[in-house]
Motif scaffolding. Structure first.
Motif, PDB file in Angstrom:
ATOM      1  N   GLU A   1       0.939  -1.209  -0.080  1.00 49.71           N
ATOM      2  CA  GLU A   1       0.295  -0.103  -0.554  1.00 49.71           C
ATOM      3  C   GLU A   1       1.165   1.309   0.253  1.00 49.71           C
ATOM      4  OE1 GLU A   1      -2.555   0.116  -0.237  1.00 49.71           O
ATOM      5  OE2 GLU A   1      -3.450  -1.892  -0.522  1.00 49.71           O
ATOM      6  N   ARG A   2       2.074   1.277   0.573  1.00 47.96           N
ATOM      7  CA  ARG A   2       2.744   2.182   0.928  1.00 47.96           C
ATOM      8  C   ARG A   2       3.784   2.574  -1.106  1.00 47.96           C
ATOM      9  NH1 ARG A   2       5.603   5.134   5.324  1.00 47.96           N
ATOM     10  NH2 ARG A   2       3.678   5.230   7.000  1.00 47.96           N
TER      11      ARG A   2
ATOM     12  N   GLU B   1       0.792   4.425  -2.754  1.00 49.36           N
ATOM     13  CA  GLU B   1       0.540   5.776  -2.187  1.00 49.36           C
ATOM     14  C   GLU B   1       1.747   6.310  -2.951  1.00 49.36           C
ATOM     15  OE1 GLU B   1       0.449   5.831   1.831  1.00 49.36           O
ATOM     16  OE2 GLU B   1      -0.745   4.857   2.407  1.00 49.36           O
TER      17      GLU B   1
ATOM     18  N   ARG C   1       0.378   7.001  -6.117  1.00 43.89           N
ATOM     19  CA  ARG C   1      -0.389   8.207  -6.713  1.00 43.89           C
ATOM     20  C   ARG C   1       0.172   9.544  -6.545  1.00 43.89           C
ATOM     21  NH1 ARG C   1      -3.474   4.096  -2.854  1.00 43.89           N
ATOM     22  NH2 ARG C   1      -4.037   2.833  -4.615  1.00 43.89           N
ATOM     23  N   ASP C   2       0.933   9.473  -5.513  1.00 41.72           N
ATOM     24  CA  ASP C   2       1.249  11.034  -5.308  1.00 41.72           C
ATOM     25  C   ASP C   2       2.669  11.855  -6.494  1.00 41.72           C
ATOM     26  OD1 ASP C   2       0.938  10.859  -3.001  1.00 41.72           O
ATOM     27  OD2 ASP C   2       2.751  10.289  -2.131  1.00 41.72           O
TER      28      ASP C   2
END
Length: 365
Positions: A153-154, A157, A160-161
């Motif tokens: 999940e990290r 992220e 997406r960043d």
């Protein structure tokens, strides 16, 4: 009927890293289920099996073990239902073109944030602009995909960043829990002349980005022997640092894959100071062998390690906290090991392939 998959990767056997073994293991498991998964990869000193297609390549001069390949697709690669790229470089770009040629869904696995490695292959003055260029290239490539798969999940992220709008899902690379299992390590310890008493260790690439010097420094006041398996550009500096601080550190060099279950089983604690992991597959392999992990509180290790259950975290770069966390894990090794073994199936590659099959089905809809 399973979809026919054409996989494209810029790193493959005989290079040893997590992405290489993930691609190879996924291919084996996919085909064991009756599907076909061809792999296109940079040629090297490796005898390909049917369905493995090398393309001409050259050594990459700035990063040992990697090769730069010509971006083309050899004859004989399966006509795909799905194209799956495992890197954004030359072979991955060939995969993108192949997907568009055959009007097939294009899936990308995001194994490594390339911008985080720029500082290790470029002069300091060039690092900031090259990081920006790297991120822009990754964003362009990932936005060409129909689906991005990230191993944590990290890492989702992080994608997406970058500003990527492509649907992104977490899918663990998975561990072969039939292979990585507790085993008698007596013969391994004897063969490598390892002493009695607690062992703390790491195996994998000895890259500067892994911050392995922190482990050497932590070893200086640790009542345990620290063991390094693997090799890489930082090894000479690590050996010199171990001598400088007077730490009990042993360097075993490259370990064959067949040795790894015994290596993990010999350890009381696996130490993992790297802050740049997208999953930290070796941590999960260690856990599958019943060995708790002490790792950096950064990157994917934030979720890979469950504090007080499968190991402990420490703040990146804090050697004293690293040493304290190792000591705590050594004191609780029996209970931590028990939990690691209870959770083996949760990290299995069989479960990962179930999720991969479902992901392919969704993009084919």
């Amino acid at each position: 009927m399973q979809p026919r998959v054409a996989a494209f990767t810029d790193t493959y056997l005989p290079t040893v890293n997590g992405a290489t073994y993930t691609v190879r293991t996924w291919r084996e498991r996919w085909q064991a289920r009756g599907g076909r998964m061809d792999v296109v990869y940079p040629d090297a000193d490796y005898d390909p099996e049917p369905g493995e297609h090398p393309v001409a390549s050259l050594d990459f001069p700035f990063y040992e073990g990697y090769r730069v390949a010509v971006p083309y697709v050899p004859r004989g690669v399966v006509t795909p239902d799905v194209v799956h790229a495992h890197s954004p470089f030359s072979v991955g770009v060939a995969g993108y073109r192949y997907a568009r040629t055959h009007d097939a869904p294009f899936v990308v696995s995001y194994h490594t944030p390339t911008s985080e490695y720029v500082e290790y292959v470029a002069p300091d003055i060039l690092t900031p602009p090259l990081e920006r260029v790297s991120e822009r290239w990754e964003r362009w490539f990932l936005e060409r995909a129909d689906l991005v798969l990230a191993p944590s999940e990290r890492t989702c992220e992080h994608v997406r960043d970058l500003g990527v709008a492509t649907p992104t899902e977490a899918l663990s690379n998975g561990v072969d829990v039939e292979f990585f299992a507790p085993t008698d390590a007596g013969e391994f310890r004897e063969r490598h002349d390892l002493p009695d008493g607690p062992l703390v260790g790491y195996t994998g690439r000895h890259g500067y980005e892994k911050r392995l010097r922190d482990l050497v420094d932590a070893a200086a006041d640790l009542d345990a022997t620290v063991v390094f398996g693997g090799d890489g550009p930082a090894r000479d500096d690590l050996e010199a640092r171990a001598h400088e601080v007077g730490a009990d550190v042993r360097f075993l060099g490259f370990l064959e894959r067949e040795e790894l279950p015994a290596f993990y089983s010999a350890l009381d604690v696996f130490a993992f100071p790297s802050p740049v992991e997208t999953e930290g597959l070796v941590a999960l392999e260690a856990n599958a062998c019943g060995t708790p992990v002490v790792g950096a509180d950064a990157g994917a290790l934030v979720e890979t390690i469950d504090d007080g259950e499968t190991g402990y975290h420490f703040p990146v770069g804090d050697v004293a906290a690293f040493r304290d966390a190792i000591r705590r894990a050594l004191a609780e090794v029996a209970s931590l090991s028990e939990t690691c073994l209870e959770r083996r199936e949760e990290v299995s590659v069989s479960r990962a392939i179930d999720q991969l099959e479902a992901a392919y089905a969704r993009v084919l809809e």
